[in-house]
Write an enzyme that holds these catalytic residues in place. Structure first.
Site, mmCIF file in Angstrom:
data_model
loop_
_atom_site.group_PDB
_atom_site.id
_atom_site.type_symbol
_atom_site.label_atom_id
_atom_site.label_comp_id
_atom_site.label_asym_id
_atom_site.label_seq_id
_atom_site.Cartn_x
_atom_site.Cartn_y
_atom_site.Cartn_z
ATOM 1 N N CYS A 32 -28.987 75.803 26.275
ATOM 2 C CA CYS A 32 -28.496 77.113 25.887
ATOM 3 C C CYS A 32 -28.232 77.115 24.386
ATOM 4 C CB CYS A 32 -27.203 77.422 26.622
ATOM 5 S SG CYS A 32 -27.334 77.176 28.387
ATOM 6 N N ARG A 84 -33.750 78.688 22.606
ATOM 7 C CA ARG A 84 -33.110 77.633 23.403
ATOM 8 C C ARG A 84 -32.857 78.061 24.843
ATOM 9 N NH1 ARG A 84 -30.852 73.834 19.682
ATOM 10 N NH2 ARG A 84 -29.878 72.827 21.438
ATOM 11 N N TRP A 116 -29.893 79.306 29.373
ATOM 12 C CA TRP A 116 -31.002 78.816 30.199
ATOM 13 C C TRP A 116 -30.323 78.244 31.441
ATOM 14 C CZ3 TRP A 116 -32.800 74.283 32.471
ATOM 15 C CH2 TRP A 116 -34.149 74.271 32.839
ATOM 16 N N ASN A 166 -22.682 74.691 26.510
ATOM 17 C CA ASN A 166 -24.066 74.251 26.654
ATOM 18 C C ASN A 166 -24.034 72.834 27.217
ATOM 19 O OD1 ASN A 166 -26.767 73.580 26.435
ATOM 20 N ND2 ASN A 166 -26.641 73.127 24.247
ATOM 21 N N GLY A 167 -24.727 72.627 28.327
ATOM 22 C CA GLY A 167 -24.757 71.286 28.914
ATOM 23 C C GLY A 167 -24.596 71.371 30.413
ATOM 24 N N GLU A 213 -52.891 67.855 25.952
ATOM 25 C CA GLU A 213 -52.044 68.730 25.150
ATOM 26 C C GLU A 213 -52.611 70.161 25.145
ATOM 27 O OE1 GLU A 213 -49.284 69.066 23.941
ATOM 28 O OE2 GLU A 213 -49.383 70.378 22.203
#
Ligand code: F6R
Length: 613
Positions: A2, A27, A74, A98-99, A485
């Site tokens: 986040c 983010r 997020w 955040n976490g 990729e």
């Protein structure tokens, strides 16, 4: 994952915080919210979805508020709804986080038993109620924070405002990134420096296990035991302009176009092209004890992992030591054979990826030397490493990594040549090999420029494939990781299912997928694997696969078997060629995604900086 931002000063802050969130939206972007404190009262607004949905609600916040904080999410625990959006408020306390709080279930059960009613499904709300309870018991917020962190397991960067303690924002860090910004008569915090750059380039980096109190005029830092920590601001060398779109439709396109300049500036910093030598201080290798190194382990995630695969080929070629490359999320949960003779190379654009960071810590504990190849200065991975090669590619905002990939490949090229030379492991041909490599590096920026400017033909080809449901990418040698990729780029932004394979592997299974509807992007530069690769492509042609070739402009043989052909500049170096070959694939993915109308810079379900495991 986040984005968090906070401000305390004398300016009206709601818009300022919102603009900061916009810079952090890469983010996470499934919901967002802002809380401000004005005249002892906390007001907050939240909205589901991207920030555009929050913007109309800013008018509901008091215009005169001069302190507050915002969050763009997020989702990890709880659906991406307004109810679960941050900030979370209880009584006089409001927090953003955040976490992940790993032990949130047991804490939640205890809190429920003590009569707490939860309003959201988030792990964050547990922190809020625990802190509230500790504040009731301890009476002051600083002591309460020191008490609360004892209960928490997991990763967190938390911003806290208490209505009864106006003019102060507390910021707590354990495992998740957060930066404090030092201004004049105002101070800030944010998930990364990008959000703070329009206001200040002086950053104070909190370490894990530390917390800070910001007022308009001061930043005080303590460790979790309450011991004061002195931490001077560092001056950042990124400008706010370097994080703007600068007229491009998307950040991703701008970042693709920045690659020639990134290559030039990396070369002028990391090598001396006049004397054909390496700048050891900048490559980071002067901080290593190379005499100890007997094997190399490369760890990374996603795009950085593919760059690491090319890096492995280079280490094997130039250093002649066993090298392994592995996904950080796998490596950390095995019992890898690493010890003090291992050089672990961690590759990460953000320098914050949780799994990669965990590998760095794990390897350090096992006595390895750790080198990191990173873009973001002062981020967690470089801080935990013995040596760092900074790519300095400038901020990468598009969620799909482009310029960071090519910068990683060039970093590995320089690093492996420099280590090979320094360790005397390049054999009797060392001088000639180095001459050839420096010559290739001198030509690289202008070749990258040509590759980037071939966008027109790629846009036309994208028109032919953008409605495909599936695509394959194939290559051999360094072009194999390039193929994977290319497939990752395509799938993550266009949502077309794509897979990358080694050319020689196709007939062991995946060729069963090939029919006249399957576009097969085939990368065949004029390198040592060329003949074998052309045979593999012929095998696809024989099954009516639609070949989109990426090869030498002059290669009529290859061109003649392709449905579409993308001429790509050639550099006469198998490894460095990867940088040139990937650019058409970045552009192909970009145009296909844009034609499909997806959100190129912020594709669904993704976030730029993956700070949870
Ligand atoms: C894909 C992409 C991701 C990242 C991965 C690692 O385009 O960007 O796969 O490469 O999340 O991120 P960093 O390099 O920041 O460790």
């Amino acid at each position: 994952m986040c984005g968090v931002i906070g401000y305390v000063g004398s300016k009206p802050c709601a818009r300022l915080i919102f603009d900061g969130l916009k810079r952090l939206e890469y983010r996470g972007y499934d919901s967002a919210g802002i809380a401000v404190l004005d005249h002892g009262k906390i007001d907050l607004v939240k909205a589901e979805g991207k920030l555009v949905h929050l913007e109309p609600r800013l008018v509901e916040l008091p215009g005169g508020a001069t302190m507050g904080m915002g969050h763009t999410r997020w989702a990890t625990h709880g659906a991406p709804t307004a109810r679960n959006a941050h900030p979370h408020l209880h009584g006089d306390l409001v927090i953003i986080h955040n976490g992940i709080i790993e032990n949130y279930r047991e804490l939640k059960e205890q809190l429920i038993k003590s009569g707490v009613e939860f309003k959201s499904d988030t792990d964050t709300e547990v922190v809020l109620h625990q802190l509230h309870a500790d504040l009731d018991r301890k009476g002051d917020l600083k002591t309460a924070i020191m008490e609360t962190v004892k209960h928490l397991r997991g990763a967190y960067a938390i911003g806290i405002i208490h209505a009864r303690d106006p003019g102060k924002i507390y910021v707590v860090k354990q495992g998740s990134p957060v930066v404090l910004g030092a201004g004049n008569g105002e101070n800030f915090f944010g998930s990364d420096a990008l959000a703070l750059l329009p206001h200040t380039n002086r950053a104070v980096f909190l370490m894990d296990g530390e917390f800070a109190c910001l007022t308009a005029d001061s930043i005080d830092v303590w460790d979790f035991s309450g011991k004061p920590v002195r931490r001077d601001p560092q001056v950042l060398n990124w400008s706010a302009a370097s994080a703007d779109k600068q007229g491009f439709k998307h950040y991703m396109l701008k970042e693709i176009h920045e690659q020639p300049a990134v290559m030039s500036s990396m070369l002028s910093r990391l090598v001396d092209l006049k004397s054909n030598s390496f700048v050891d201080k900048e490559t980071g290798i002067d901080a290593l004890d190379l005499g100890r190194v007997k094997n190399v382990a490369i760890v990374a995630c996603g795009t950085a992992h593919y760059a690491g695969q090319i890096g492995r080929y280079m280490i094997e070629e130039f250093v002649r030591l066993p090298a392994n490359v592995e996904l950080a999320s796998e490596f950390r949960y095995r019992n890898p054979c690493i010890d003090s003779s291992t050089l672990l190379i961690a590759v990460s654009q953000s320098g914050e990826t949780a799994d990669t960071l965990a590998c760095v810590k794990h390897a350090s504990e096992r006595g390895c030397q750790v080198m990191s190849v990173c873009n973001v200065r002062f981020s967690s991975i470089p801080r935990a490493s013995d040596a760092v090669l900074y790519m300095e590619a400038g901020p990468e905002v598009g969620v799909a990594s482009t310029k960071a990939f090519t910068a990683m490949v060039l970093s590995f090229y320089i690093l492996s040549l420099a280590i090979g030379e320094k360790m005397g492991r390049m054999g009797p041909q060392a001088h000639a090999r180095l001459e050839k490599s420096f010559d290739a590096m001198r030509r690289l920026p202008s070749l990258v420029d040509r590759a980037v400017n071939a966008a027109g033909v790629i846009e036309e080809i994208s028109h032919k494939i953008y409605e495909s449901q599936n695509m394959l990418f194939i290559g051999r040698g360094a072009s194999f990781p390039v193929a994977t990729e290319g497939a990752l780029k395509l799938k993550e932004i266009s949502y077309i299912h794509a897979e990358g394979y080694a050319g020689g592997e196709l007939k062991h299974g995946p060729i069963a997928l090939v029919d006249r509807h399957m576009p097969v992007v085939s990368i065949a530069p004029r390198d040592s694997q060329y003949e074998k690769m052309i045979s593999n492509i012929e095998e696809v042609c024989a099954r009516q696969g639609r070949i989109i070739g990426v090869g030498d402009l002059e290669d009529d043989r290859f061109r003649s078997i392709c449905e579409h052909y993308i001429p790509c500049p050639q550099v006469d170096d198998d490894h460095l060629q990867a940088i040139l070959s990937v650019i058409p694939l970045q552009l192909l993915a970009y145009y296909a995604a844009d034609m499909r109308g997806t959100d190129v810079d912020q594709p669904r379900n993704l976030a730029k900086s993956v700070t949870v495991e």
